[in-house]
Write a protein that holds these residues in place. Structure first.
Motif, PDB file in Angstrom:
ATOM      1  N   ASP A 136     -45.896 -17.530  18.622  1.00 23.75           N
ATOM      2  CA  ASP A 136     -46.195 -18.602  19.564  1.00 23.75           C
ATOM      3  C   ASP A 136     -44.950 -19.368  20.004  1.00 23.75           C
ATOM      4  O   ASP A 136     -44.722 -19.571  21.202  1.00 23.75           O
ATOM      5  CB  ASP A 136     -47.204 -19.584  18.943  1.00 23.75           C
ATOM      6  CG  ASP A 136     -48.534 -18.925  18.654  1.00 23.75           C
ATOM      7  OD1 ASP A 136     -48.538 -17.938  17.906  1.00 23.75           O
ATOM      8  OD2 ASP A 136     -49.564 -19.396  19.154  1.00 23.75           O
ATOM      9  N   ILE A 137     -44.138 -19.786  19.036  1.00 19.79           N
ATOM     10  CA  ILE A 137     -43.014 -20.658  19.360  1.00 19.79           C
ATOM     11  C   ILE A 137     -41.905 -19.899  20.080  1.00 19.79           C
ATOM     12  O   ILE A 137     -41.318 -20.403  21.046  1.00 19.79           O
ATOM     13  CB  ILE A 137     -42.478 -21.342  18.089  1.00 19.79           C
ATOM     14  CG1 ILE A 137     -43.595 -22.148  17.425  1.00 19.79           C
ATOM     15  CG2 ILE A 137     -41.304 -22.247  18.417  1.00 19.79           C
ATOM     16  CD1 ILE A 137     -44.264 -23.142  18.338  1.00 19.79           C
ATOM     17  N   GLU A 138     -41.585 -18.701  19.630  1.00 20.41           N
ATOM     18  CA  GLU A 138     -40.531 -17.935  20.304  1.00 20.41           C
ATOM     19  C   GLU A 138     -40.929 -17.604  21.740  1.00 20.41           C
ATOM     20  O   GLU A 138     -40.086 -17.604  22.637  1.00 20.41           O
ATOM     21  CB  GLU A 138     -40.229 -16.656  19.526  1.00 20.41           C
ATOM     22  CG  GLU A 138     -39.448 -16.894  18.248  1.00 20.41           C
ATOM     23  CD  GLU A 138     -39.004 -15.594  17.589  1.00 20.41           C
ATOM     24  OE1 GLU A 138     -39.124 -14.541  18.240  1.00 20.41           O
ATOM     25  OE2 GLU A 138     -38.550 -15.644  16.445  1.00 20.41           O
ATOM     26  N   GLN A 139     -42.195 -17.337  21.982  1.00 16.89           N
ATOM     27  CA  GLN A 139     -42.637 -17.062  23.343  1.00 16.89           C
ATOM     28  C   GLN A 139     -42.575 -18.311  24.208  1.00 16.89           C
ATOM     29  O   GLN A 139     -42.230 -18.242  25.390  1.00 16.89           O
ATOM     30  CB  GLN A 139     -44.068 -16.517  23.328  1.00 16.89           C
ATOM     31  CG  GLN A 139     -44.186 -15.108  22.746  1.00 16.89           C
ATOM     32  CD  GLN A 139     -45.629 -14.621  22.723  1.00 16.89           C
ATOM     33  OE1 GLN A 139     -46.527 -15.318  23.194  1.00 16.89           O
ATOM     34  NE2 GLN A 139     -45.845 -13.443  22.166  1.00 16.89           N
ATOM     35  N   ARG A 140     -42.886 -19.463  23.631  1.00 17.90           N
ATOM     36  CA  ARG A 140     -42.933 -20.691  24.419  1.00 17.90           C
ATOM     37  C   ARG A 140     -41.542 -21.257  24.700  1.00 17.90           C
ATOM     38  O   ARG A 140     -41.260 -21.728  25.807  1.00 17.90           O
ATOM     39  CB  ARG A 140     -43.760 -21.737  23.678  1.00 17.90           C
ATOM     40  CG  ARG A 140     -44.116 -22.952  24.515  1.00 17.90           C
ATOM     41  CD  ARG A 140     -44.856 -23.992  23.713  1.00 17.90           C
ATOM     42  NE  ARG A 140     -45.952 -23.430  22.932  1.00 17.90           N
ATOM     43  CZ  ARG A 140     -46.667 -24.117  22.047  1.00 17.90           C
ATOM     44  NH1 ARG A 140     -46.398 -25.385  21.849  1.00 17.90           N
ATOM     45  NH2 ARG A 140     -47.636 -23.543  21.365  1.00 17.90           N
ATOM     46  N   GLN A 191     -39.767 -29.568  21.460  1.00 18.59           N
ATOM     47  CA  GLN A 191     -38.769 -28.595  21.030  1.00 18.59           C
ATOM     48  C   GLN A 191     -39.304 -27.779  19.855  1.00 18.59           C
ATOM     49  O   GLN A 191     -40.190 -28.221  19.122  1.00 18.59           O
ATOM     50  CB  GLN A 191     -37.456 -29.286  20.652  1.00 18.59           C
ATOM     51  CG  GLN A 191     -37.594 -30.384  19.627  1.00 18.59           C
ATOM     52  CD  GLN A 191     -36.307 -31.171  19.450  1.00 18.59           C
ATOM     53  OE1 GLN A 191     -35.342 -30.948  20.170  1.00 18.59           O
ATOM     54  NE2 GLN A 191     -36.281 -32.076  18.494  1.00 18.59           N
ATOM     55  N   ALA A 192     -38.720 -26.579  19.706  1.00 15.45           N
ATOM     56  CA  ALA A 192     -39.218 -25.635  18.709  1.00 15.45           C
ATOM     57  C   ALA A 192     -39.047 -26.160  17.292  1.00 15.45           C
ATOM     58  O   ALA A 192     -39.887 -25.921  16.423  1.00 15.45           O
ATOM     59  CB  ALA A 192     -38.505 -24.293  18.871  1.00 15.45           C
ATOM     60  N   THR A 193     -37.966 -26.874  17.027  1.00 20.48           N
ATOM     61  CA  THR A 193     -37.711 -27.374  15.663  1.00 20.48           C
ATOM     62  C   THR A 193     -38.787 -28.345  15.196  1.00 20.48           C
ATOM     63  O   THR A 193     -38.996 -28.503  13.990  1.00 20.48           O
ATOM     64  CB  THR A 193     -36.340 -28.048  15.596  1.00 20.48           C
ATOM     65  OG1 THR A 193     -36.250 -29.055  16.626  1.00 20.48           O
ATOM     66  CG2 THR A 193     -35.221 -27.031  15.810  1.00 20.48           C
ATOM     67  N   ASP A 194     -39.469 -29.023  16.148  1.00 20.23           N
ATOM     68  CA  ASP A 194     -40.543 -29.951  15.760  1.00 20.23           C
ATOM     69  C   ASP A 194     -41.668 -29.213  15.037  1.00 20.23           C
ATOM     70  O   ASP A 194     -42.248 -29.726  14.074  1.00 20.23           O
ATOM     71  CB  ASP A 194     -41.100 -30.654  16.994  1.00 20.23           C
ATOM     72  CG  ASP A 194     -40.107 -31.630  17.603  1.00 20.23           C
ATOM     73  OD1 ASP A 194     -39.138 -31.974  16.910  1.00 20.23           O
ATOM     74  OD2 ASP A 194     -40.289 -32.016  18.764  1.00 20.23           O
ATOM     75  N   GLU A 241     -36.902 -19.386  21.545  1.00 18.50           N
ATOM     76  CA  GLU A 241     -36.180 -19.445  20.274  1.00 18.50           C
ATOM     77  C   GLU A 241     -37.181 -19.730  19.166  1.00 18.50           C
ATOM     78  O   GLU A 241     -38.264 -20.255  19.407  1.00 18.50           O
ATOM     79  CB  GLU A 241     -35.108 -20.540  20.308  1.00 18.50           C
ATOM     80  CG  GLU A 241     -35.681 -21.921  20.612  1.00 18.50           C
ATOM     81  CD  GLU A 241     -34.621 -23.003  20.593  1.00 18.50           C
ATOM     82  OE1 GLU A 241     -33.524 -22.725  20.087  1.00 18.50           O
ATOM     83  OE2 GLU A 241     -34.888 -24.106  21.076  1.00 18.50           O
ATOM     84  N   SER A 242     -36.781 -19.400  17.926  1.00 15.99           N
ATOM     85  CA  SER A 242     -37.716 -19.561  16.813  1.00 15.99           C
ATOM     86  C   SER A 242     -37.797 -20.991  16.324  1.00 15.99           C
ATOM     87  O   SER A 242     -38.807 -21.423  15.795  1.00 15.99           O
ATOM     88  CB  SER A 242     -37.296 -18.652  15.649  1.00 15.99           C
ATOM     89  OG  SER A 242     -36.076 -19.115  15.079  1.00 15.99           O
ATOM     90  N   GLY A 243     -36.719 -21.739  16.496  1.00 18.88           N
ATOM     91  CA  GLY A 243     -36.677 -23.085  15.938  1.00 18.88           C
ATOM     92  C   GLY A 243     -36.306 -23.095  14.479  1.00 18.88           C
ATOM     93  O   GLY A 243     -36.008 -24.145  13.910  1.00 18.88           O
ATOM     94  N   ASP A 244     -36.313 -21.935  13.837  1.00 15.87           N
ATOM     95  CA  ASP A 244     -35.995 -21.816  12.408  1.00 15.87           C
ATOM     96  C   ASP A 244     -35.066 -20.626  12.198  1.00 15.87           C
ATOM     97  O   ASP A 244     -35.419 -19.659  11.509  1.00 15.87           O
ATOM     98  CB  ASP A 244     -37.288 -21.648  11.607  1.00 15.87           C
ATOM     99  CG  ASP A 244     -37.044 -21.753  10.102  1.00 15.87           C
ATOM    100  OD1 ASP A 244     -35.981 -22.267   9.709  1.00 15.87           O
ATOM    101  OD2 ASP A 244     -37.921 -21.302   9.337  1.00 15.87           O
ATOM    102  N   PRO A 245     -33.852 -20.647  12.790  1.00 18.55           N
ATOM    103  CA  PRO A 245     -32.959 -19.480  12.684  1.00 18.55           C
ATOM    104  C   PRO A 245     -32.516 -19.196  11.258  1.00 18.55           C
ATOM    105  O   PRO A 245     -32.230 -18.053  10.912  1.00 18.55           O
ATOM    106  CB  PRO A 245     -31.771 -19.868  13.575  1.00 18.55           C
ATOM    107  CG  PRO A 245     -31.803 -21.361  13.634  1.00 18.55           C
ATOM    108  CD  PRO A 245     -33.246 -21.738  13.575  1.00 18.55           C
ATOM    109  N   SER A 246     -32.462 -20.233  10.425  1.00 17.73           N
ATOM    110  CA  SER A 246     -32.053 -20.041   9.022  1.00 17.73           C
ATOM    111  C   SER A 246     -33.212 -19.667   8.117  1.00 17.73           C
ATOM    112  O   SER A 246     -33.026 -19.525   6.901  1.00 17.73           O
ATOM    113  CB  SER A 246     -31.382 -21.314   8.491  1.00 17.73           C
ATOM    114  OG  SER A 246     -30.223 -21.615   9.227  1.00 17.73           O
TER     115      SER A 246
END
Length: 758
Positions: free
Chosen positions: A420-424, A374-377, A427-432
């Motif tokens: 990289d992360i948003e494309q994969r 997951q992106a947050t990781d 989502e950015s994983g870091d919206p804040s």
């Protein structure tokens, strides 16, 4: 004769000789065809690994084929590549070591084998590998220093696995046999007398054997009574101290015997039994025994992240020995590379034990390529790495290499998450924008660069965060601590205009600020802006409430109409049942004629229930008999028949758990689940039955049972777990009797939660 690549090929004369000895041309042709098929499969596997290097099963299959074909050089290369990416199992290591031992002829070859053993013992604490290592070292005692080298390996083996309750005794006995063999070489021949120097050597060797007995009898091991009997026979008069040590160890063994018996009775992977054993050893408090039970548990549960986390946490807090701690962390991420928490702890351990900066950088880069789920990781990993870089900076200096490296890393991290992360993940994983916020705090507080902090906050607000009250308050607090009143006022005014979630809160903050800092004009302006904003908000909320009330009223009216329609239909059906049989037959004929006229017409959603009931009535006849008249089957009737058949079929026989896998999270829209799943699973072995589960209305519920003829086929089929089937990850799990395994209910609940998220 060895050809290029290590494969053994026969010359023409050899082939003729083989043919004349009884091998038919047909057998030779079959063998040639098999070789060609294997070569094609080897090429396919190599191409697959060039695309997906982290395909574990592909590595295993390639190694197996190359070993079968005798491609020694390719085999060695394939094993090295796999060992760089994954920890190898005990079986894979032993096969590799035995192959290299057979080929070792020169002294340099022996050194290479020693190096390979050193790699093998780092993956898992395996008694079999240690025993093989020690026995191999005995073969080199003829060389200079060979005896001491072998003793050193035996000593390391005892430290690593000598406390293993069930398998450690093999190391102890092998070590004593080795020392007894050396003693035999020192004994005088018949009729000769030892010189004082020779007698001293004999006495020293006897002392070594006695100390080995003493050490072994002080360790709680199964069947230690046999070892004590050997000691009594060897020593003639047993040492009283050794006897006391033995009795104490025997008491410790009795305490641990129930846990060992539970492990012997349990089926793999025995996680619950190992957890209970670990709890006991942790409470007992012997660090060496705690480590060995952890290692035993991990050898069978190497893919359980919580077990690795518990071991590394224990080592971090209790032992704090650099080599031991760092090695455990490295093995943890090799076994479970998809767990970001293990990588974060690894980075902290390296920093804690003052590893070189270059090594920490390399470890972080490996973590970025680990493939988190997951992106947050990735956000967590970047935060941990940036924290490490921040701790290296001396902020008393205006500029330094470490500070520039920190800023560069912040910039790279933000770009990495954006690109990289948003494309994969989409989502950015870091919206804040927590990384940008942390960067802004460092610039404002530690670097005294408030202007840079404001630029960073401008980037944060332009990423869709300007509507949230908490984001404005974070920025306001930063300005309050490190900025000036003018920028604080400007931030609060913008917050009043933009905030949509908690406008009252930012309005109160603006008024509170002006009470402390503002003039009368500032106060009046703040009151005017807050009142205007709150009036607009209240108007919007009133309109939204009115719209919601209207929608609720419309929905209630629709429900009333639906109930009324159902009541009218039920009344019509009751009236129809009370009609004469002739009238009923006439109505059936009229309906039959209408269906013949419009054979493709489907019942509307509101008519589906009625059509289903009419079909059942026609099938059963007016008086409960089966009607011989042919009836056109509607979709409702077809679904009902399927549901009835599913109810009459036993879904699963618990006595066939070992032959069956449970497949779930399947798409409800699969047209023919039996045929589709047969295509997927038939490569693992003969399938005796596939049992999809249907609802009462005949709809496929997304899971089924697949029963094989052999247990091995069912075990191999588990490798398809999480493989995509028609756009969804398919969950393949063993069938477990919940009455015998209560913990399965917890695992089942977790699986259901995963399915719900998908």
């Amino acid at each position: 004769m060895m050809a290029t690549g290590g494969r053994r090929r026969s010359s023409e004369s050899d082939e003729l000789e083989l043919g004349s000895s009884g091998e038919s041309e047909e057998e030779m042709e079959d063998s040639s065809e098999d070789d060609q098929e294997n070569e094609a499969e080897i090429q396919r596997l190599e191409e697959q690994l060039s695309i997906s290097a982290y395909d574990y099963n592909c590595h295993v299959d390639l190694i197996k084929l190359l070993r079968q074909e005798g491609e020694l050089e390719k085999l060695r290369s394939a094993r090295q590549k796999m060992s760089e990416l994954f920890p190898l199992t005990e079986e894979l290591w032993l096969d590799w070591l035995k192959d290299e031992i057979r080929m070792a002829e020169k002294a340099s070859d022996r050194e290479n084998v020693y190096e390979l053993f050193e790699k093998a013992i780092k993956d898992y604490i395996c008694p079999e590998i240690w025993l093989e290592y020690a026995q191999y070292s005995i073969g080199g005692i003829g060389q200079q220093g060979g005896i001491e080298k072998a003793r050193g390996i035996f000593d390391r083996a005892l430290t690593a696995v000598g406390l293993h309750m069930t398998k450690g005794v093999a190391i102890w006995e092998a070590f004593r046999e080795f020392e007894n063999a050396i003693l035999g070489t020192l004994q005088p021949s018949a009729g000769s007398i030892l010189t004082p120097e020779q007698q001293e050597m004999v006495n020293a060797q006897l002392d070594r054997i006695h100390k080995l007995f003493k050490r072994q009898l002080g360790v709680p091991l199964l069947d230690m009574e046999t070892t004590y009997a050997e000691y009594e026979e060897w020593a003639d008069e047993p040492d009283e101290f050794v006897t006391q040590v033995y009795k104490k160890a025997q008491q410790q063994m009795e305490k641990r015997k129930p846990y060992e018996e539970n492990l012997l009775a349990a089926d793999p992977p025995k996680l619950a039994e190992y957890q209970a054993y670990i709890d006991f050893e942790v409470k007992d408090g012997d660090p060496a025994r705690i480590q060995i039970i952890f290692e035993r548990a991990l050898s069978e549960n190497c893919l359980v992240p919580d077990l690795w986390a518990r071991l590394t946490l224990y080592l971090d807090r209790q032992l704090k020995i650099k080599d031991l701690v760092v090695s455990a962390h490295e093995r943890a991420v090799r076994n479970c590379p998809w767990i970001v928490g293990l990588w974060k702890r690894y980075l902290l351990a390296l920093e804690r034990h003052q590893a070189e900066h270059k090594i920490i950088i390399e470890t972080f880069e490996k973590a970025l390529n680990a493939g988190f789920i997951q992106a947050t990781d990735y956000v967590e990993l970047w935060q941990a790495f940036l924290d490490y870089l921040r701790r290296r900076v001396n902020f008393s200096q205006d500029s330094s290499q470490e500070l520039e490296e920190l800023r560069s890393a912040f910039s790279r991290g933000v770009d990495y998450l954006k690109q990289d992360i948003e494309q994969r993940f989409g989502e950015s994983g870091d919206p804040s924008c927590t990384i940008l916020q942390n960067w802004a705090r460092i610039e404002a507080r530690l670097c005294k660069n408030i202007q840079k902090a404001r630029e960073l906050w401008d980037r944060i607000m332009t990423k869709g965060n300007a509507t949230y009250a908490n984001m404005w308050l974070e920025y306001y607090n930063l300005e309050r601590a490190h900025g000036d009143p003018q920028h604080c006022r400007k931030a609060l005014h913008r917050a009043v205009q933009c905030t949509t979630d908690y406008p009252e809160h930012v309005c109160d903050m603006l008024l509170a600020f002006e009470r402390l800092e503002g003039s009368l004009e500032d106060w009046d302006l703040a009151v005017e802006k807050t009142e205007t904003r709150l009036n607009r908000v209240n108007q919007q909320r009133t309109k939204a409430a009115e719209k919601e009330a209207l929608l609720t009223k419309q929905e209630e009216e629709k429900n009333v109409q639906r109930k009324k329609g159902r009541s009218e239909k039920k009344a019509a059906k009751r009236a129809q049942k009370q009609a004469l049989p002739g009238d009923k037959r006439k109505a059936d004929q009229e309906e039959w004629g209408a269906q013949i006229d419009q054979p493709n017409k489907k019942p509307r959603a509101g008519e589906l229930e009625e059509a289903e009931e009419e079909d059942m009535s026609a099938e059963c006849g007016l008086f409960g008999r089966e009607n011989n008249t042919r009836i056109l089957e509607t979709p409702a009737l077809q679904k009902q028949k399927a549901a009835a058949a599913a109810r009459n079929k036993v879904l699963h026989d618990n006595s066939k758990d070992d032959l069956t896998v449970f497949v779930s999270n399947l798409s409800y829209s699969i047209a023919n689940p039996e045929e589709r799943l047969k295509e997927v699973f038939e490569s693992f072995g003969h399938i005796t039955d596939i049992r999809p589960v249907y609802s009462n209305r005949g709809l496929f519920r997304g899971y089924c049972y697949v029963e094989f003829q052999e247990e091995k086929a069912a075990a191999d089929a588990l490798r398809l777990d999480r493989q995509e089937l028609e756009g969804r990850p398919m969950f393949v799990s063993p069938c477990v009797d919940k009455a015998k395994n209560p913990e399965f209910k917890v695992l089942l609940l977790e699986s259901v939660m995963i399915i719900l998220f998908f």
